[in-house]
Design an enzyme around this catalytic site. Structure first.
Site, PDB file in Angstrom:
ATOM      1  N   ARG A 123       0.970  -1.210   0.051  1.00  9.31           N
ATOM      2  CA  ARG A 123       0.136   0.195  -0.005  1.00  9.31           C
ATOM      3  C   ARG A 123       0.910   1.308   0.080  1.00  9.31           C
ATOM      4  O   ARG A 123       0.784   2.260  -0.537  1.00  9.31           O
ATOM      5  CB  ARG A 123      -0.947  -0.009   1.239  1.00  9.31           C
ATOM      6  CG  ARG A 123      -1.964   1.167   1.253  1.00  9.31           C
ATOM      7  CD  ARG A 123      -2.607   1.226   2.475  1.00  9.31           C
ATOM      8  NE  ARG A 123      -3.699   2.129   2.796  1.00  9.31           N
ATOM      9  CZ  ARG A 123      -4.055   2.935   3.794  1.00  9.31           C
ATOM     10  NH1 ARG A 123      -3.642   2.435   4.863  1.00  9.31           N
ATOM     11  NH2 ARG A 123      -5.101   3.710   3.687  1.00  9.31           N
ATOM     12  N   ASP A 183     -19.317   7.309   2.326  1.00  8.73           N
ATOM     13  CA  ASP A 183     -19.765   6.460   3.498  1.00  8.73           C
ATOM     14  C   ASP A 183     -20.899   6.897   4.451  1.00  8.73           C
ATOM     15  O   ASP A 183     -21.573   6.082   5.080  1.00  8.73           O
ATOM     16  CB  ASP A 183     -18.264   6.650   4.276  1.00  8.73           C
ATOM     17  CG  ASP A 183     -17.246   6.328   3.680  1.00  8.73           C
ATOM     18  OD1 ASP A 183     -16.392   5.318   3.955  1.00  8.73           O
ATOM     19  OD2 ASP A 183     -16.834   7.183   2.645  1.00  8.73           O
ATOM     20  N   ARG A 186     -24.030   5.792   2.614  1.00  6.78           N
ATOM     21  CA  ARG A 186     -24.240   4.204   2.817  1.00  6.78           C
ATOM     22  C   ARG A 186     -24.622   4.193   4.373  1.00  6.78           C
ATOM     23  O   ARG A 186     -25.465   3.305   4.380  1.00  6.78           O
ATOM     24  CB  ARG A 186     -22.867   3.541   2.696  1.00  6.78           C
ATOM     25  CG  ARG A 186     -22.457   3.744   1.406  1.00  6.78           C
ATOM     26  CD  ARG A 186     -20.904   3.037   1.051  1.00  6.78           C
ATOM     27  NE  ARG A 186     -20.601   2.996  -0.379  1.00  6.78           N
ATOM     28  CZ  ARG A 186     -19.274   3.151  -0.894  1.00  6.78           C
ATOM     29  NH1 ARG A 186     -18.367   3.374   0.126  1.00  6.78           N
ATOM     30  NH2 ARG A 186     -19.230   3.007  -2.207  1.00  6.78           N
ATOM     31  N   HIS A 210     -11.291   8.091   5.734  1.00  4.22           N
ATOM     32  CA  HIS A 210     -12.114   7.359   4.598  1.00  4.22           C
ATOM     33  C   HIS A 210     -11.438   6.016   4.542  1.00  4.22           C
ATOM     34  O   HIS A 210     -10.558   5.712   3.756  1.00  4.22           O
ATOM     35  CB  HIS A 210     -12.048   8.170   3.255  1.00  4.22           C
ATOM     36  CG  HIS A 210     -12.671   7.032   2.354  1.00  4.22           C
ATOM     37  ND1 HIS A 210     -13.971   6.633   2.385  1.00  4.22           N
ATOM     38  CD2 HIS A 210     -12.144   6.657   1.109  1.00  4.22           C
ATOM     39  CE1 HIS A 210     -14.312   6.118   1.214  1.00  4.22           C
ATOM     40  NE2 HIS A 210     -13.172   6.211   0.169  1.00  4.22           N
TER      41      HIS A 210
END
Length: 352
Positions: A123, A183, A186, A210
Site C-alpha cells: 500500500r 460513507d 451508505r 475514509h
C-alpha cells in the site's frame, strides 16, 4: 482535441452558417456581469471520472466541462461519446485535452486520477506512486486555474488531499477531499433500511479517515428530528452495541463488496461528488462530511492532517466545521483515526 469540429462552419468556403440562420437583434446590451459562467475540470477519465462527468452533465451543474487525461485516444473517445448525447442533455460545452491548459478558468477542479495497484505491491509503494502522479497534476491545475477549488477524489483521499494542499499552495479552505461523504450516504441508507424510513430523513455522519479507522457518530444520529439513541434510552428500549458496530462494519465493507462483484465502484461516488459540486458552486452552504484540514478540531493535534468532519461548504470552499456532538469515546476514536493518517504521512517521501 479540445472539441469536435463545429457544424456551423459547413457552408461554402467555410462560411459560418450560424450567422445565416439568425438575424441579429438591434441595439442590444452586453450580457449582465452578474451572469456567471461555471466551468468544471475533471482529471482522470476512468470509471469514477466518467461517472462524475456524466452526473455533472445530467444535473446541469456546469456551462463548460473540461476532461483531462494522459491517454489521448480514450480521452477523445469519452469526449465524443458525451458530445453525441447533446440532444438529450442541458447545453454544456465539453472539451478535452492532455494539456492542463484546458482547465483554465475552471471554478472547480476534480481529481480522480490514480495509479493502479500492481499485484503484490505494498500500500505504501502504491501511495508513493500516487504522490508522484500528483506532483504532475496539482501544480499544473494551480497554474492554469489559480482561483479554483480543488476537490480530491483519488484514494487514499485523506493523504492525497493533504498532498494536493501542499503542492497547490492554495489556502486550506479551497482544498477539499470527498472523504466520507459517500460513507455517510451508505450509513444513512443502512439505518433507513433497518428502520424502514426514507434515507433523506436520516441525519448521520461517518467521520475521520475514509477507511478502516473511520468513526460512526451514533450519539448524534437523528431520524425525522428525533435523536435515535436518546429516544431508545428514554423509552427503555434495549439495543445492543454489537448491532451498531455491525452496521458500521457494513459501511466500511460496502465498497469492497461492490468491487468484488463488478470490479470497481463508480455510480455512487459519481452522485456523491456531483452533490458536493452543487453545494460548492451554487453556494448552497450545506453540511457535508468531507476531508478538511482538521488540526485543532475536537482535540486533534500532532501535525497538519486532513480527515472528514461535518463541514459547511459554499462558493468559498470550506466555510466552517460543525460543532457536532460527540461522546468522549467518539472523540477519542476520531483522534486515533487522525494518528493513523499522520503515521502514514510520516512514512512517505513527499518531497514537498
Amino acid at each position: 482535441m479540445h472539441k469536435a469540429p463545429s457544424s456551423s462552419s459547413l457552408g461554402p468556403g467555410g462560411l459560418d452558417l450560424s450567422r445565416a440562420f439568425f438575424t441579429p437583434i438591434q441595439d442590444t446590451a452586453p450580457p449582465s456581469s452578474t451572469k456567471r459562467h461555471t466551468k468544471i475540470a475533471v482529471v482522470g477519465v476512468g470509471n469514477v471520472g466518467m461517472a462524475i462527468a456524466q452526473t455533472i452533465l445530467t444535473q446541469d451543474l456546469a456551462d463548460e466541462l473540461a476532461l483531462i487525461d494522459a491517454k489521448p485516444d480514450k480521452l477523445r473517445g469519452e469526449m465524443l461519446d458525451l458530445q453525441h448525447a447533446a440532444a438529450f442533455l442541458p447545453r454544456t460545452r465539453i472539451s478535452a485535452s492532455v494539456d492542463y491548459a484546458v482547465a483554465a478558468g475552471s471554478d472547480l477542479c476534480i481529481v480522480t486520477a490514480g495509479a493502479r495497484q500492481i499485484p503484490g505491491e505494498s500500500r505504501l509503494n502504491l501511495l508513493q506512486r500516487n504522490v508522484a502522479l500528483f506532483r504532475a497534476i496539482v501544480p499544473a491545475l494551480a497554474r492554469h486555474a489559480p482561483e479554483s477549488i480543488l476537490l480530491i477524489v483519488s484514494n487514499p483521499v485523506d493523504v492525497l488531499t493533504y498532498v494536493a494542499w501542499k503542492l497547490s499552495g492554495f489556502p486550506s479552505n479551497r482544498v477539499v477531499g470527498s472523504g466520507t461523504n459517500l460513507d455517510s450516504s451508505r450509513f444513512r441508507f443502512l439505518i433507513a433500511d433497518h428502520l424502514d424510513v426514507n434515507a433523506q430523513d436520516v441525519q448521520a455522519y461517518i467521520v475521520g479517515e475514509h477507511g478502516d479507522s473511520s468513526v460512526a457518530l451514533w450519539s448524534s444520529i437523528s431520524v425525522g428530528g428525533v435523536p435515535v439513541l436518546s429516544f431508545l434510552e428514554k423509552q427503555q428500549i434495549p439495543y445492543e452495541k454489537e448491532t451498531l458496530e455491525k452496521i458500521h462494519k457494513e459501511v466500511v465493507d460496502c465498497a469492497y463488496e461492490v468491487i468484488s462483484l463488478k470490479g470497481y465502484t463508480s455510480w455512487a461516488i459519481g452522485y456523491s461528488v456531483a452533490n458536493l459540486a452543487r453545494t460548492l458552486l451554487r453556494d448552497q452552504r450545506r453540511i457535508h462530511p468531507v476531508s478538511v484540514l482538521a488540526r485543532g478540531f475536537f482535540g486533534i493535534e500532532g501535525g497538519d492532517v486532513f480527515l472528514s468532519l461535518p463541514a459547511q461548504l459554499g462558493r468559498g470552499g470550506v466555510l466552517g466545521v460543525t460543532n457536532v456532538h460527540m461522546t468522549e469515546e467518539e472523540a477519542a476514536r476520531l483522534r486515533k483515526s487522525a494518528r493513523t493518517i499522520l503515521e502514514l504521512l510520516s512514512q512517505l517521501d513527499l518531497g514537498i
